[in-house]
Design a protein around this motif. Structure first.
Motif, PDB file in Angstrom:
ATOM      1  N   UNK A   1      -7.899   4.007  -4.316  1.00 57.70           N
ATOM      2  CA  UNK A   1      -8.816   4.396  -3.165  1.00 57.70           C
ATOM      3  C   UNK A   1      -8.583   5.698  -3.294  1.00 57.70           C
ATOM      4  N   UNK A   2      -9.558   6.499  -4.191  1.00 61.28           N
ATOM      5  CA  UNK A   2      -9.622   7.836  -4.373  1.00 61.28           C
ATOM      6  C   UNK A   2      -9.747   8.555  -3.126  1.00 61.28           C
ATOM      7  N   UNK A   3     -10.604   8.324  -2.199  1.00 66.55           N
ATOM      8  CA  UNK A   3     -10.893   8.982  -0.898  1.00 66.55           C
ATOM      9  C   UNK A   3      -9.583   8.936   0.022  1.00 66.55           C
ATOM     10  N   UNK A   4      -8.943   7.846   0.100  1.00 67.56           N
ATOM     11  CA  UNK A   4      -7.593   7.728   0.932  1.00 67.56           C
ATOM     12  C   UNK A   4      -6.397   8.056   0.095  1.00 67.56           C
ATOM     13  N   UNK A   5      -6.554   8.124  -1.250  1.00 66.09           N
ATOM     14  CA  UNK A   5      -5.236   8.470  -2.213  1.00 66.09           C
ATOM     15  C   UNK A   5      -4.305   7.141  -1.984  1.00 66.09           C
ATOM     16  N   UNK A   6      -4.734   6.088  -2.007  1.00 62.32           N
ATOM     17  CA  UNK A   6      -3.890   4.983  -1.485  1.00 62.32           C
ATOM     18  C   UNK A   6      -4.023   3.785  -2.725  1.00 62.32           C
ATOM     19  N   UNK A   7      -2.775   3.473  -3.325  1.00 62.42           N
ATOM     20  CA  UNK A   7      -2.831   2.337  -4.245  1.00 62.42           C
ATOM     21  C   UNK A   7      -2.496   1.104  -3.201  1.00 62.42           C
ATOM     22  N   UNK A   8      -3.176  -0.001  -3.904  1.00 62.63           N
ATOM     23  CA  UNK A   8      -2.960  -1.165  -3.217  1.00 62.63           C
ATOM     24  C   UNK A   8      -2.734  -2.080  -4.385  1.00 62.63           C
ATOM     25  N   UNK A   9      -1.439  -2.912  -4.155  1.00 65.93           N
ATOM     26  CA  UNK A   9      -0.968  -3.474  -5.107  1.00 65.93           C
ATOM     27  C   UNK A   9      -0.728  -5.153  -4.712  1.00 65.93           C
ATOM     28  N   UNK A  10      -1.183  -5.911  -5.319  1.00 67.23           N
ATOM     29  CA  UNK A  10      -1.050  -7.567  -4.866  1.00 67.23           C
ATOM     30  C   UNK A  10       0.037  -8.229  -6.009  1.00 67.23           C
ATOM     31  N   UNK A  11       1.189  -8.305  -5.261  1.00 67.22           N
ATOM     32  CA  UNK A  11       2.298  -8.895  -6.160  1.00 67.22           C
ATOM     33  C   UNK A  11       3.201  -9.798  -5.326  1.00 67.22           C
TER      34      UNK A  11
ATOM     35  N   UNK B   1       0.861  -1.175   0.113  1.00 71.28           N
ATOM     36  CA  UNK B   1      -0.061   0.070   0.148  1.00 71.28           C
ATOM     37  C   UNK B   1       0.838   1.046  -0.014  1.00 71.28           C
ATOM     38  N   UNK B   2       0.464   1.920  -0.854  1.00 73.74           N
ATOM     39  CA  UNK B   2       1.360   3.361  -1.164  1.00 73.74           C
ATOM     40  C   UNK B   2       0.299   4.622  -1.057  1.00 73.74           C
ATOM     41  N   UNK B   3       0.526   5.434  -0.061  1.00 72.63           N
ATOM     42  CA  UNK B   3      -0.302   6.588   0.072  1.00 72.63           C
ATOM     43  C   UNK B   3       0.297   7.776  -0.698  1.00 72.63           C
ATOM     44  N   UNK B   4      -0.473   8.623  -1.461  1.00 75.18           N
ATOM     45  CA  UNK B   4      -0.017   9.797  -1.963  1.00 75.18           C
ATOM     46  C   UNK B   4       0.621  10.818  -0.712  1.00 75.18           C
ATOM     47  N   UNK B   5       1.602  11.275  -0.660  1.00 73.05           N
ATOM     48  CA  UNK B   5       2.036  12.163   0.391  1.00 73.05           C
ATOM     49  C   UNK B   5       2.790  11.659   1.387  1.00 73.05           C
ATOM     50  N   UNK B   6       2.862  10.149   1.546  1.00 68.49           N
ATOM     51  CA  UNK B   6       3.348   9.372   2.483  1.00 68.49           C
ATOM     52  C   UNK B   6       4.691   8.742   2.023  1.00 68.49           C
ATOM     53  N   UNK B   7       5.723   8.917   2.683  1.00 65.15           N
ATOM     54  CA  UNK B   7       6.926   8.266   2.389  1.00 65.15           C
ATOM     55  C   UNK B   7       6.800   6.622   2.621  1.00 65.15           C
ATOM     56  N   UNK B   8       6.066   6.370   3.496  1.00 68.21           N
ATOM     57  CA  UNK B   8       5.979   4.980   4.039  1.00 68.21           C
ATOM     58  C   UNK B   8       5.187   4.013   2.908  1.00 68.21           C
ATOM     59  N   UNK B   9       5.940   2.809   2.822  1.00 64.13           N
ATOM     60  CA  UNK B   9       5.519   1.844   1.777  1.00 64.13           C
ATOM     61  C   UNK B   9       5.296   0.554   2.726  1.00 64.13           C
ATOM     62  N   UNK B  10       3.809   0.415   2.926  1.00 64.00           N
ATOM     63  CA  UNK B  10       3.244  -0.746   3.635  1.00 64.00           C
ATOM     64  C   UNK B  10       3.342  -2.023   2.836  1.00 64.00           C
TER      65      UNK B  10
END
Length: 159
Positions: A149-159, A35-44
């Motif tokens: 997720x446009x609301x949280x500006x989060x990309x979720x990638x399953x890889x 999970x990668x959120x716009x504006x956050x340097x953390x990659x979950x």
């Protein structure tokens, strides 16, 4: 009479026992969820912060721009990204193929093939950013593994 016995020359077909139908083998589940959120340097990764980059993803002209080195290192810790100051380009072996990305160009190289980028890579704060779509192409990841997720500006990638 010597021809009284009739011999059948047709082979006898053995009756087949009914074959039990095997259940379909489910597709192999994704190895990891990022999970990668716009504006956050953390990659979950799998619910925990796996990597904190020194720069944050951002949106540009409808594209999610991500720091290339951080993404590659999270997805494959053995992978090395090298910067060539002479050509002003980043080089990495991805899936055993040499990839070369030069900022502000419309294409990147994979081995000897020139491939069009969705949007040019660019440097911001000394880091090379590529669009999420281009990163998936570089990594050879199917786009169906992605959710936005446009609301949280989060990309979720399953890889």
């Amino acid at each position: 009479d010597e021809f009284d016995e009739t011999v059948s020359l047709i082979p006898k077909i053995a009756e087949k026992e009914p074959v039990e139908e095997q259940p379909a083998v489910p597709e192999e589940p994704a190895k990891d969820i990022y999970q990668i959120t716009i504006g956050s340097p953390a990659i979950v990764k799998n619910g925990e912060v796996s990597y904190t980059a020194d720069v944050s993803p951002y949106l540009k002209n409808g594209y999610t721009m991500l720091p290339l080195r951080a993404l590659l290192e999270v997805s494959d810790p053995e992978l090395q990204v090298n910067w060539n100051n002479g050509t002003k380009s980043a080089h990495a072996f991805v899936n055993n193929k040499l990839v070369m990305i030069t900022p502000n160009t419309a294409t990147y190289m994979k081995e000897t093939e020139k491939i069009k980028l969705s949007t040019p890579a660019e440097t911001v704060n000394g880091r090379l950013f590529v669009s999420l779509r281009d990163w998936m192409n570089i990594m050879e990841i199917d786009g169906s593994q992605l959710d936005w997720n446009a609301k949280t500006k989060t990309v979720t990638l399953k890889y």
